[in-house]
Each structure stands twice: as structure tokens, then as C-alpha cells.
Design an enzyme around this catalytic site. Sequence first.
Site, mmCIF file in Angstrom:
data_model
loop_
_atom_site.group_PDB
_atom_site.id
_atom_site.type_symbol
_atom_site.label_atom_id
_atom_site.label_comp_id
_atom_site.label_asym_id
_atom_site.label_seq_id
_atom_site.Cartn_x
_atom_site.Cartn_y
_atom_site.Cartn_z
ATOM 1 N N HIS A 169 16.600 -2.158 0.279
ATOM 2 C CA HIS A 169 15.530 -3.553 -0.501
ATOM 3 C C HIS A 169 15.276 -3.110 -1.674
ATOM 4 O O HIS A 169 13.930 -2.683 -2.068
ATOM 5 C CB HIS A 169 14.326 -3.443 0.503
ATOM 6 C CG HIS A 169 13.353 -4.668 0.250
ATOM 7 N ND1 HIS A 169 13.119 -5.221 -1.143
ATOM 8 C CD2 HIS A 169 12.947 -5.643 0.935
ATOM 9 C CE1 HIS A 169 12.289 -6.264 -0.764
ATOM 10 N NE2 HIS A 169 12.266 -6.611 0.212
ATOM 11 N N GLU A 272 19.231 -6.791 -2.780
ATOM 12 C CA GLU A 272 19.018 -5.840 -1.707
ATOM 13 C C GLU A 272 20.327 -5.696 -0.998
ATOM 14 O O GLU A 272 21.223 -6.894 -0.893
ATOM 15 C CB GLU A 272 18.118 -6.610 -0.569
ATOM 16 C CG GLU A 272 16.613 -6.711 -1.542
ATOM 17 C CD GLU A 272 16.017 -7.616 -0.395
ATOM 18 O OE1 GLU A 272 15.719 -7.182 0.610
ATOM 19 O OE2 GLU A 272 15.026 -8.382 -1.218
HETATM 20 C C1 BG6 Z 1 12.432 -10.030 0.784
HETATM 21 C C2 BG6 Z 1 12.508 -11.277 1.489
HETATM 22 O O1 BG6 Z 1 13.530 -8.971 1.425
HETATM 23 O O2 BG6 Z 1 11.329 -9.075 0.889
HETATM 24 C C3 BG6 Z 1 11.296 -11.974 1.424
HETATM 25 O O3 BG6 Z 1 13.871 -11.868 1.314
HETATM 26 C C4 BG6 Z 1 10.227 -11.100 1.618
HETATM 27 O O4 BG6 Z 1 11.243 -13.192 2.089
HETATM 28 C C5 BG6 Z 1 10.367 -9.881 0.733
HETATM 29 O O5 BG6 Z 1 9.044 -11.920 1.153
HETATM 30 C C6 BG6 Z 1 9.022 -9.038 0.745
HETATM 31 O O6 BG6 Z 1 8.782 -8.347 2.134
HETATM 32 P P1 BG6 Z 1 7.348 -7.809 1.923
HETATM 33 O O7 BG6 Z 1 7.149 -7.466 3.850
HETATM 34 O O8 BG6 Z 1 7.721 -6.097 1.693
HETATM 35 O O9 BG6 Z 1 6.226 -8.383 1.685
#
Ligand code: BG6
Length: 301
Positions: A169, A272
Site C-alpha cells: 500500500h 498500491e
Molecule cells: C486504501 C483504500 O487502500 O486505503 C481506501 O482504497 C482506504 O478506501 C485507504 O481509505 C486507507 O485505509 P486505512 O485503513 O489505512 O485508513
Amino acid sequence: MLEDLQRLNRTHAVPGALSFEEGFGGVVARLGSAGSEAVVALQGGQVLSYVPAGSTTGVLWLSPAAKLGTGKAVRGGIPVCWPWFGPHAEPGKPAHGFVRAAPWTVTGAAASQEQTQLTLAFDATAVASELWPYQAQLMLTVAVGRSLKVTLTTANAGSCAIPLTEALHSYFAIGDIAEIGVSGLEARPYIDQLDAGRQKRQAGGIHFSSEVDRIYFDTTDTVTIDDPSLKRTIGVAKAGSRSTVIWNPWIEKGERLGDLGPEGYRRMVCVETCNAGPDIVTLAPGERHSLVQEIFVNNRA
Ligand code: BG6
């Protein structure tokens, strides 16, 4: 922590290339190779920073509030989302899986002329069956050199097939979200997570003037971030991945998240490397699967 650091340095440090130290309130590994440098947290196996040789600006964005050991994943760098991407259908199960805030174990370190590499492991056979009813071993290698290469390998150690979604990510540091362009996903289908999961098709390159949260599926192509104000392009190449998520929370969601810092949404974009949405990996017993992301930077004069 001091004992851990001494033990890690005794067992795995590579003089001049890899060492362990305290950072962000936890234990991090610092990897260097011919002027390139990366920092990796043992919590979550999360790469926190990558500065390639010849660059003064880091390639990865990291929250100014980044702190390890809080029980929560740090925002920024490269969180590892596994064995599911996004929210879980069952209440109480953490979004993006359970390894991104968990401790990983160092299993190897090596350096050559071209690169320095760290290997971490996570034993998912020890996870409570109510959380995840499968048996798997995870391995993460981070290799720093002219590029940053991250490989997440899942080995099915059980006796039934494992359905898997996952992501590296990555949060990239950019000059200004309103000025960048993202290419490599032209004409690809995507799930618009901001429009009830409707399926759409990308026309041309991607530019940002509001929140974007999309799962591009059925794509194995390299994605490029063109950043005119930082005068560089960042290439994100991949293998073992059929989906790419593009995310920027923009102003309102950025404020709700609470850990982006002032105007933080302007300075980051997530590209990602995933298997997500309809791209589910099914691992037969004894089978292995690797998700690979390689990041390279071209600075313009
Ligand atoms: C992304 C998603 O990968 O991660 C989003 O597509 C999400 O929908 C984002 O808001 C962040 O997620 P988190 O759990 O780290 O706040």
C-alpha cells in the site's frame, strides 16, 4: 529494546550496509547501498523511507505523526495489507488485514555490490482461527539499490486452499496533488469505491481535483507518477499483481483521518500494488505466491 537491538545487530548486521537502531519509538533496520538508503520498521514489515542515490527528497510519504508501538499501523511508507484488502465483511476484523501493525521477525540480511537486502517473516499459522481460519507463512524481502524492490511471499502451510487479497500500500511523496499525473492505467476497468463500487473505465491519464479511491483490476502494467514540481517521475513496476489501487483522500477525508498533517493530502498519493476486488489469489496447499513491487525514480535536470 536495547537487548533486541544488540541481538539483532550481533546476528544480522552487515557492516557498512545494514544495521538496526531505534526509530519512531520502535526498532527499525537501516539499509544502504551505493548512496541509496531505506528504513524498514520491524512492526508490520513496513518500509518507512527510501531515498535513492543522487536524490535529496525521499520517494515515500510518511505521516508527521508516525509512531511505532501504538497498536495501530503507521500511515505512510509501504504498509503490508494481508490476507485481505480493505474492510472485512465480518464486523470486528481489522481493515487491510492483521499484519500491518504486528511484529515481524528478521530472518536474513545480505549485501552485494548492487543491493542490500533484508528478509522478514510472519508466522500466520499462529493466528487465532476466529480471526483467520487458514495456515500460512509469510516472507517479506526489501532490496535497496538503484531501485527499491519489495517482495511479499505467501506459502500455504495448511491442507485447504486459501483465498487471498493483498496490497503493498505505497504512499508516494509528491510536490502537489493538483499538479501530478498518473499514467499506465489508460482504458483499464476500475471499481469506483466512492460511487457504490460501480465499474467504470479509465479515459486517459489520472489527474486529481477531488477524492479518488479506485481499484483498477485486470492490470499488470507499470504505473508512472509524473511530478512536475519535484521534477521527477516515479515508476511502480510489479509482478504477481493483477490490480492497482489509486487513492488520495483529499481535504475532508484527510481531516477525518487525523494523521496527515496540515495540507498532508496535497503531498501524498497512493499507488498500491495489489490483488484486490475481483482479483483474488487462490493458493492450493503447499503452493506459494509472490507479490512484487519495484520502485524506480528518474530525476529531471
Ligand atoms: C486504501 C483504500 O487502500 O486505503 C481506501 O482504497 C482506504 O478506501 C485507504 O481509505 C486507507 O485505509 P486505512 O485503513 O489505512 O485508513
